[in-house]
Design a protein around this motif. Sequence first.
Motif, PDB file in Angstrom:
ATOM      1  N   MET A  75       0.819  -1.211   0.000  1.00 35.95           N
ATOM      2  CA  MET A  75       0.000   0.000   0.000  1.00 35.95           C
ATOM      3  C   MET A  75       0.854   1.262   0.000  1.00 35.95           C
ATOM      4  O   MET A  75       0.541   2.223  -0.708  1.00 35.95           O
ATOM      5  CB  MET A  75      -0.932   0.016   1.212  1.00 35.95           C
ATOM      6  CG  MET A  75      -2.049  -0.980   1.135  1.00 35.95           C
ATOM      7  SD  MET A  75      -3.156  -0.690  -0.245  1.00 35.95           S
ATOM      8  CE  MET A  75      -3.977   0.788   0.299  1.00 35.95           C
ATOM      9  N   LYS A  76       1.952   1.258   0.745  1.00 39.61           N
ATOM     10  CA  LYS A  76       2.845   2.427   0.759  1.00 39.61           C
ATOM     11  C   LYS A  76       3.430   2.668  -0.626  1.00 39.61           C
ATOM     12  O   LYS A  76       3.534   3.806  -1.080  1.00 39.61           O
ATOM     13  CB  LYS A  76       3.962   2.239   1.778  1.00 39.61           C
ATOM     14  CG  LYS A  76       3.518   2.446   3.197  1.00 39.61           C
ATOM     15  CD  LYS A  76       4.685   2.289   4.155  1.00 39.61           C
ATOM     16  CE  LYS A  76       4.243   2.506   5.588  1.00 39.61           C
ATOM     17  NZ  LYS A  76       5.358   2.376   6.533  1.00 39.61           N
ATOM     18  N   ARG A  77       3.817   1.588  -1.300  1.00 43.94           N
ATOM     19  CA  ARG A  77       4.369   1.727  -2.648  1.00 43.94           C
ATOM     20  C   ARG A  77       3.304   2.250  -3.609  1.00 43.94           C
ATOM     21  O   ARG A  77       3.573   3.096  -4.454  1.00 43.94           O
ATOM     22  CB  ARG A  77       4.918   0.396  -3.156  1.00 43.94           C
ATOM     23  CG  ARG A  77       5.525   0.517  -4.540  1.00 43.94           C
ATOM     24  CD  ARG A  77       5.997  -0.799  -5.091  1.00 43.94           C
ATOM     25  NE  ARG A  77       7.179  -1.250  -4.384  1.00 43.94           N
ATOM     26  CZ  ARG A  77       7.308  -2.476  -3.886  1.00 43.94           C
ATOM     27  NH1 ARG A  77       6.350  -3.361  -4.013  1.00 43.94           N
ATOM     28  NH2 ARG A  77       8.410  -2.829  -3.279  1.00 43.94           N
ATOM     29  N   GLY A 102       2.725  10.475  -9.789  1.00 46.40           N
ATOM     30  CA  GLY A 102       2.156  10.797 -11.087  1.00 46.40           C
ATOM     31  C   GLY A 102       1.468   9.677 -11.829  1.00 46.40           C
ATOM     32  O   GLY A 102       1.060   9.875 -12.966  1.00 46.40           O
ATOM     33  N   LEU A 103       1.327   8.510 -11.226  1.00 48.63           N
ATOM     34  CA  LEU A 103       0.557   7.465 -11.895  1.00 48.63           C
ATOM     35  C   LEU A 103      -0.891   7.922 -11.984  1.00 48.63           C
ATOM     36  O   LEU A 103      -1.400   8.570 -11.074  1.00 48.63           O
ATOM     37  CB  LEU A 103       0.668   6.158 -11.115  1.00 48.63           C
ATOM     38  CG  LEU A 103       0.762   4.875 -11.953  1.00 48.63           C
ATOM     39  CD1 LEU A 103       1.859   4.956 -12.978  1.00 48.63           C
ATOM     40  CD2 LEU A 103       0.966   3.675 -11.087  1.00 48.63           C
ATOM     41  N   SER A 132      -2.145   2.292  -9.722  1.00 45.93           N
ATOM     42  CA  SER A 132      -0.949   2.182  -8.895  1.00 45.93           C
ATOM     43  C   SER A 132      -0.982   0.914  -8.035  1.00 45.93           C
ATOM     44  O   SER A 132       0.053   0.306  -7.779  1.00 45.93           O
ATOM     45  CB  SER A 132      -0.759   3.426  -8.032  1.00 45.93           C
ATOM     46  OG  SER A 132      -1.756   3.530  -7.063  1.00 45.93           O
ATOM     47  N   LEU A 133      -2.173   0.497  -7.592  1.00 46.38           N
ATOM     48  CA  LEU A 133      -2.285  -0.765  -6.857  1.00 46.38           C
ATOM     49  C   LEU A 133      -1.933  -1.954  -7.745  1.00 46.38           C
ATOM     50  O   LEU A 133      -1.226  -2.871  -7.329  1.00 46.38           O
ATOM     51  CB  LEU A 133      -3.701  -0.946  -6.315  1.00 46.38           C
ATOM     52  CG  LEU A 133      -4.004  -0.302  -4.983  1.00 46.38           C
ATOM     53  CD1 LEU A 133      -5.482  -0.443  -4.656  1.00 46.38           C
ATOM     54  CD2 LEU A 133      -3.163  -0.902  -3.892  1.00 46.38           C
ATOM     55  N   LYS A 134      -2.423  -1.935  -8.973  1.00 50.29           N
ATOM     56  CA  LYS A 134      -2.108  -3.027  -9.909  1.00 50.29           C
ATOM     57  C   LYS A 134      -0.607  -3.099 -10.168  1.00 50.29           C
ATOM     58  O   LYS A 134      -0.014  -4.185 -10.182  1.00 50.29           O
ATOM     59  CB  LYS A 134      -2.858  -2.830 -11.223  1.00 50.29           C
ATOM     60  CG  LYS A 134      -4.338  -3.051 -11.106  1.00 50.29           C
ATOM     61  CD  LYS A 134      -5.023  -2.788 -12.430  1.00 50.29           C
ATOM     62  CE  LYS A 134      -6.529  -2.920 -12.283  1.00 50.29           C
ATOM     63  NZ  LYS A 134      -7.233  -2.640 -13.536  1.00 50.29           N
TER      64      LYS A 134
END
Length: 58
Positions: free
Chosen positions: A15-17, A25-26, A32-34
């Motif tokens: 989750m942090k990543r 900027g994603l 971003s989770l994927k």
Amino acid sequence: MDKKESKTYDFQKLMKRAWKLFRDGLISFSLSLKVSWQIAKNLLTESQVYKSMKGGRK
């Protein structure tokens, strides 16, 4: 029958990543989770993600 080896993932790190990728900027948090899952599964590296983003790493 063969037993599948289950790999454990550090969900807090995942989750942090994802939040970091989103802030950097994603396009969406869902994306971003994927991407974060793909990094956790060693299908991508963070450097590959940042290279493919327009502005690169901030």
